[in-house]
Motif scaffolding. Structure first.
Motif: not given
Length: 201
Positions: A137-156
């Protein structure tokens, strides 16, 4: 808007911020702000933060093309769709706890039947390619050429590792297209035949 932009310009001049940025504005608001900044010689928005993931793709219609055109950085949030795209959800599958289950605003945002259909199909696709759904899911977002980077979060730590693994995952153009077909492509901004690439469909 003019008052806000001038205040941000003052903050930059005082060294309190490096660059003005904005989250959750519409494309027309951002372009209006860019025009005001240019006219008044104020610091312009250099970064925007829209929501963007496989089931929430509205940013593809105007926001991402505008950002690419104006050379604005794009740091997207919610690449996992509040957990929807982590493998925990499906048509008849829900975890005992999670943001979509426990918090009404996320339940409303990601509660459509088609969202759970997409989540289930996406999980099966990830399993077929032997990759964690969160990584994909994160890789798919990152693959859009207009996206610089995604913000990620985690509970563990495990959740964090799954998202971070996207940085090393090789998502092919074919995989990107196949994954994109799992959810509804947003309606174009106009009723003409151009697609976002500028070519005729």
């Amino acid at each position: 808007m003019e008052e806000t932009l001038r205040a941000l310009d003052d903050l930059q001049r005082q060294g309190k911020i490096l660059y003005p940025a904005v989250s959750n504005w519409a494309a027309w608001q951002i372009t209006k702000a860019l025009g005001i900044s240019a006219k008044e010689q104020l610091a312009r928005f250099e970064l925007i933060q829209p929501m963007y993931n496989l089931v929430k793709r509205q940013a593809e219609v105007k926001i991402l093309p505008m950002a690419a055109s104006e050379q604005i950085g794009v740091i997207t949030y919610s690449p996992l769709g509040a957990g929807l795209l982590t493998g925990k959800y499906g048509v008849n599958k829900r975890p005992e706890h999670g943001r979509i289950v426990d918090e009404a605003r996320y339940g409303d945002r990601y509660g459509a039947d088609e969202d759970f259909v997409t989540a289930e199909q996406f999980t099966k696709y990830a399993q077929k390619h032997d990759v964690k759904p969160a990584t994909l899911a994160v890789a798919w977002v990152m693959a859009n050429p207009a996206v610089t980077a995604p913000i990620i979060g985690a509970r563990n730590l495990n959740q964090l590792e799954d998202s971070l693994a996207a940085a090393d995952f090789k998502l092919t153009p074919e995989m990107y297209s196949e994954i994109s077909r799992l959810s509804r492509t947003p309606t174009p901004a106009t009723d003409r035949g151009e697609v976002l690439t500028g070519k005729w469909s």
